[in-house]
Design a protein around this motif. Structure first.
Motif, PDB file in Angstrom:
ATOM      1  N   SER A  45     -59.052  15.400  41.061  1.00  0.00           N
ATOM      2  CA  SER A  45     -57.693  15.172  40.563  1.00  0.00           C
ATOM      3  C   SER A  45     -57.291  13.716  40.755  1.00  0.00           C
ATOM      4  O   SER A  45     -56.684  13.106  39.862  1.00  0.00           O
ATOM      5  CB  SER A  45     -56.692  16.076  41.283  1.00  0.00           C
ATOM      6  OG  SER A  45     -56.975  17.424  41.032  1.00  0.00           O
ATOM      7  N   LEU A  46     -57.629  13.147  41.908  1.00  0.00           N
ATOM      8  CA  LEU A  46     -57.324  11.735  42.161  1.00  0.00           C
ATOM      9  C   LEU A  46     -58.103  10.823  41.214  1.00  0.00           C
ATOM     10  O   LEU A  46     -57.563   9.837  40.706  1.00  0.00           O
ATOM     11  CB  LEU A  46     -57.654  11.356  43.607  1.00  0.00           C
ATOM     12  CG  LEU A  46     -56.670  11.777  44.688  1.00  0.00           C
ATOM     13  CD1 LEU A  46     -57.088  11.218  46.037  1.00  0.00           C
ATOM     14  CD2 LEU A  46     -55.260  11.363  44.366  1.00  0.00           C
ATOM     15  N   LYS A  79     -52.909  20.852  55.149  1.00  0.00           N
ATOM     16  CA  LYS A  79     -53.034  19.464  55.628  1.00  0.00           C
ATOM     17  C   LYS A  79     -53.800  18.620  54.608  1.00  0.00           C
ATOM     18  O   LYS A  79     -53.443  17.472  54.342  1.00  0.00           O
ATOM     19  CB  LYS A  79     -53.752  19.432  56.981  1.00  0.00           C
ATOM     20  CG  LYS A  79     -52.892  19.901  58.133  1.00  0.00           C
ATOM     21  CD  LYS A  79     -53.671  19.923  59.429  1.00  0.00           C
ATOM     22  CE  LYS A  79     -52.838  20.589  60.526  1.00  0.00           C
ATOM     23  NZ  LYS A  79     -53.652  20.957  61.684  1.00  0.00           N
ATOM     24  N   LEU A  80     -54.842  19.213  54.056  1.00  0.00           N
ATOM     25  CA  LEU A  80     -55.625  18.552  53.014  1.00  0.00           C
ATOM     26  C   LEU A  80     -54.734  18.241  51.805  1.00  0.00           C
ATOM     27  O   LEU A  80     -54.747  17.122  51.277  1.00  0.00           O
ATOM     28  CB  LEU A  80     -56.763  19.494  52.604  1.00  0.00           C
ATOM     29  CG  LEU A  80     -58.027  18.955  52.000  1.00  0.00           C
ATOM     30  CD1 LEU A  80     -58.683  17.967  52.939  1.00  0.00           C
ATOM     31  CD2 LEU A  80     -58.978  20.109  51.709  1.00  0.00           C
ATOM     32  N   THR A  81     -53.951  19.228  51.407  1.00  0.00           N
ATOM     33  CA  THR A  81     -53.050  19.069  50.264  1.00  0.00           C
ATOM     34  C   THR A  81     -52.059  17.945  50.530  1.00  0.00           C
ATOM     35  O   THR A  81     -51.841  17.077  49.673  1.00  0.00           O
ATOM     36  CB  THR A  81     -52.286  20.390  49.993  1.00  0.00           C
ATOM     37  OG1 THR A  81     -53.240  21.426  49.780  1.00  0.00           O
ATOM     38  CG2 THR A  81     -51.384  20.268  48.784  1.00  0.00           C
ATOM     39  N   ASP A  82     -51.463  17.947  51.715  1.00  0.00           N
ATOM     40  CA  ASP A  82     -50.490  16.908  52.058  1.00  0.00           C
ATOM     41  C   ASP A  82     -51.124  15.520  51.989  1.00  0.00           C
ATOM     42  O   ASP A  82     -50.513  14.573  51.500  1.00  0.00           O
ATOM     43  CB  ASP A  82     -49.906  17.153  53.459  1.00  0.00           C
ATOM     44  CG  ASP A  82     -49.055  18.421  53.517  1.00  0.00           C
ATOM     45  OD1 ASP A  82     -48.635  18.924  52.446  1.00  0.00           O
ATOM     46  OD2 ASP A  82     -48.822  18.919  54.641  1.00  0.00           O
ATOM     47  N   ARG A  83     -52.361  15.414  52.479  1.00  0.00           N
ATOM     48  CA  ARG A  83     -53.055  14.130  52.477  1.00  0.00           C
ATOM     49  C   ARG A  83     -53.282  13.626  51.043  1.00  0.00           C
ATOM     50  O   ARG A  83     -53.041  12.462  50.736  1.00  0.00           O
ATOM     51  CB  ARG A  83     -54.380  14.265  53.213  1.00  0.00           C
ATOM     52  CG  ARG A  83     -55.022  12.920  53.515  1.00  0.00           C
ATOM     53  CD  ARG A  83     -56.247  13.051  54.382  1.00  0.00           C
ATOM     54  NE  ARG A  83     -57.400  13.311  53.528  1.00  0.00           N
ATOM     55  CZ  ARG A  83     -58.382  14.145  53.814  1.00  0.00           C
ATOM     56  NH1 ARG A  83     -58.382  14.831  54.930  1.00  0.00           N
ATOM     57  NH2 ARG A  83     -59.398  14.300  52.989  1.00  0.00           N
ATOM     58  N   TYR A  84     -53.723  14.532  50.161  1.00  0.00           N
ATOM     59  CA  TYR A  84     -54.002  14.119  48.785  1.00  0.00           C
ATOM     60  C   TYR A  84     -52.713  13.846  47.997  1.00  0.00           C
ATOM     61  O   TYR A  84     -52.676  12.934  47.166  1.00  0.00           O
ATOM     62  CB  TYR A  84     -54.887  15.152  48.073  1.00  0.00           C
ATOM     63  CG  TYR A  84     -56.340  14.956  48.418  1.00  0.00           C
ATOM     64  CD1 TYR A  84     -57.111  14.012  47.759  1.00  0.00           C
ATOM     65  CD2 TYR A  84     -56.942  15.674  49.435  1.00  0.00           C
ATOM     66  CE1 TYR A  84     -58.440  13.799  48.080  1.00  0.00           C
ATOM     67  CE2 TYR A  84     -58.278  15.483  49.780  1.00  0.00           C
ATOM     68  CZ  TYR A  84     -59.010  14.538  49.091  1.00  0.00           C
ATOM     69  OH  TYR A  84     -60.320  14.313  49.425  1.00  0.00           O
ATOM     70  N   ILE A  85     -51.651  14.600  48.264  1.00  0.00           N
ATOM     71  CA  ILE A  85     -50.364  14.338  47.602  1.00  0.00           C
ATOM     72  C   ILE A  85     -49.851  12.959  48.037  1.00  0.00           C
ATOM     73  O   ILE A  85     -49.324  12.203  47.216  1.00  0.00           O
ATOM     74  CB  ILE A  85     -49.331  15.444  47.945  1.00  0.00           C
ATOM     75  CG1 ILE A  85     -49.789  16.792  47.400  1.00  0.00           C
ATOM     76  CG2 ILE A  85     -47.934  15.067  47.459  1.00  0.00           C
ATOM     77  CD1 ILE A  85     -49.387  17.158  46.006  1.00  0.00           C
ATOM     78  N   GLY A 102     -51.246  15.149  38.425  1.00  0.00           N
ATOM     79  CA  GLY A 102     -52.160  15.074  39.563  1.00  0.00           C
ATOM     80  C   GLY A 102     -51.703  15.969  40.712  1.00  0.00           C
ATOM     81  O   GLY A 102     -52.500  16.697  41.308  1.00  0.00           O
ATOM     82  N   ARG A 103     -50.395  15.917  41.010  1.00  0.00           N
ATOM     83  CA  ARG A 103     -49.850  16.762  42.085  1.00  0.00           C
ATOM     84  C   ARG A 103     -50.039  18.243  41.763  1.00  0.00           C
ATOM     85  O   ARG A 103     -50.431  19.031  42.631  1.00  0.00           O
ATOM     86  CB  ARG A 103     -48.360  16.481  42.286  1.00  0.00           C
ATOM     87  CG  ARG A 103     -48.068  15.201  43.010  1.00  0.00           C
ATOM     88  CD  ARG A 103     -46.572  15.119  43.312  1.00  0.00           C
ATOM     89  NE  ARG A 103     -46.135  13.750  43.181  1.00  0.00           N
ATOM     90  CZ  ARG A 103     -45.496  13.239  42.141  1.00  0.00           C
ATOM     91  NH1 ARG A 103     -45.158  13.988  41.109  1.00  0.00           N
ATOM     92  NH2 ARG A 103     -45.158  11.975  42.120  1.00  0.00           N
ATOM     93  N   VAL A 104     -49.755  18.605  40.521  1.00  0.00           N
ATOM     94  CA  VAL A 104     -49.897  20.014  40.109  1.00  0.00           C
ATOM     95  C   VAL A 104     -51.348  20.453  40.252  1.00  0.00           C
ATOM     96  O   VAL A 104     -51.642  21.552  40.749  1.00  0.00           O
ATOM     97  CB  VAL A 104     -49.389  20.207  38.654  1.00  0.00           C
ATOM     98  CG1 VAL A 104     -49.811  21.554  38.097  1.00  0.00           C
ATOM     99  CG2 VAL A 104     -47.874  20.067  38.606  1.00  0.00           C
ATOM    100  N   SER A 105     -52.257  19.605  39.843  1.00  0.00           N
ATOM    101  CA  SER A 105     -53.678  19.917  39.943  1.00  0.00           C
ATOM    102  C   SER A 105     -54.096  20.119  41.400  1.00  0.00           C
ATOM    103  O   SER A 105     -54.852  21.041  41.722  1.00  0.00           O
ATOM    104  CB  SER A 105     -54.464  18.776  39.296  1.00  0.00           C
ATOM    105  OG  SER A 105     -55.819  18.950  39.465  1.00  0.00           O
ATOM    106  N   ILE A 106     -53.583  19.283  42.284  1.00  0.00           N
ATOM    107  CA  ILE A 106     -53.889  19.414  43.715  1.00  0.00           C
ATOM    108  C   ILE A 106     -53.312  20.719  44.257  1.00  0.00           C
ATOM    109  O   ILE A 106     -53.971  21.445  45.003  1.00  0.00           O
ATOM    110  CB  ILE A 106     -53.368  18.187  44.491  1.00  0.00           C
ATOM    111  CG1 ILE A 106     -54.231  16.971  44.140  1.00  0.00           C
ATOM    112  CG2 ILE A 106     -53.361  18.439  45.995  1.00  0.00           C
ATOM    113  CD1 ILE A 106     -53.666  15.643  44.609  1.00  0.00           C
TER     114      ILE A 106
END
Length: 185
Positions: A16-17, A162-168, A124-128
């Motif tokens: 996504s990134l 936590k992973l989601t927060d990091r990528y967002i 990107g956020r939605v995909s994550i």
């Protein structure tokens, strides 16, 4: 089992990134950058081919790209492909090299591009978040089939959050950098 789900979610978030970075590259700033032309496809002997595979793209100065096709007979096709792309560029050729001047961005154009960048960032956020949802569903499924305990499920969901927060946060950082780049005069 939980680690596999977590790794899969992380891979999807990384993709996504990468997709967001590619989308941001297509949004041009006032400066010339070869990545702007990455999406341009050239008709090369009846085959749609990426511009980078048929020509050298270089930065001539801050506001001009130079495109040097490897075959002289491709100059017309490359020029046409750049014009037909949705980038709003007008190339000019001298018979050997195609020069692509970057037009000055008006305040209105800049604001439109910032809007586009924000929309891309939201995708990107939605995909994550979708990757998080799928991973959490997989964990629930494992717990339902009694392959993992409820505690393991909760622990896995916490790790994925936590992973989601990091990528967002990474998406936000990329968006902020792109906005600053676009609004710079």
């Amino acid at each position: 089992m939980i680690n596999e789900i977590k790794q899969d979610a992380e891979q999807r978030m990384k993709k996504s990134l990468e997709a967001l970075a590619a989308a941001f590259n297509k949004i041009r700033t006032g400066r010339a950058h070869p990545a702007i032309l990455d999406s341009v496809m050239v008709n090369y002997y009846g085959q749609e081919t990426p511009l980078r595979q048929v020509a050298n793209v270089n930065v001539e100065d801050n506001r001009t790209l130079s495109v040097a096709p490897w075959e002289k007979n491709l100059i017309g096709a490359v020029e046409k492909a750049i014009m037909m792309s949705d980038l709003g560029l007008n190339p000019s050729s001298n018979g050997e090299i195609i020069r692509v001047p970057m037009p000055m961005l008006t305040e209105e154009t800049r604001k439109e591009m910032v809007k586009q960048a924000k929309a891309d960032a939201e995708h990107g956020r939605v995909s994550i978040r979708n990757a998080r949802r799928d991973a959490n569903n997989d964990l629930k499924e494992l717990q339902k089939e009694k392959e993992i305990s409820e505690d393991d499920q909760r622990r896995g969901e916490d790790e994925i959050q936590k992973l989601t927060d990091r990528y967002i946060a990474e998406v936000e950082k990329m968006l902020k950098a792109k906005e600053e780049d676009l609004m710079e005069v």
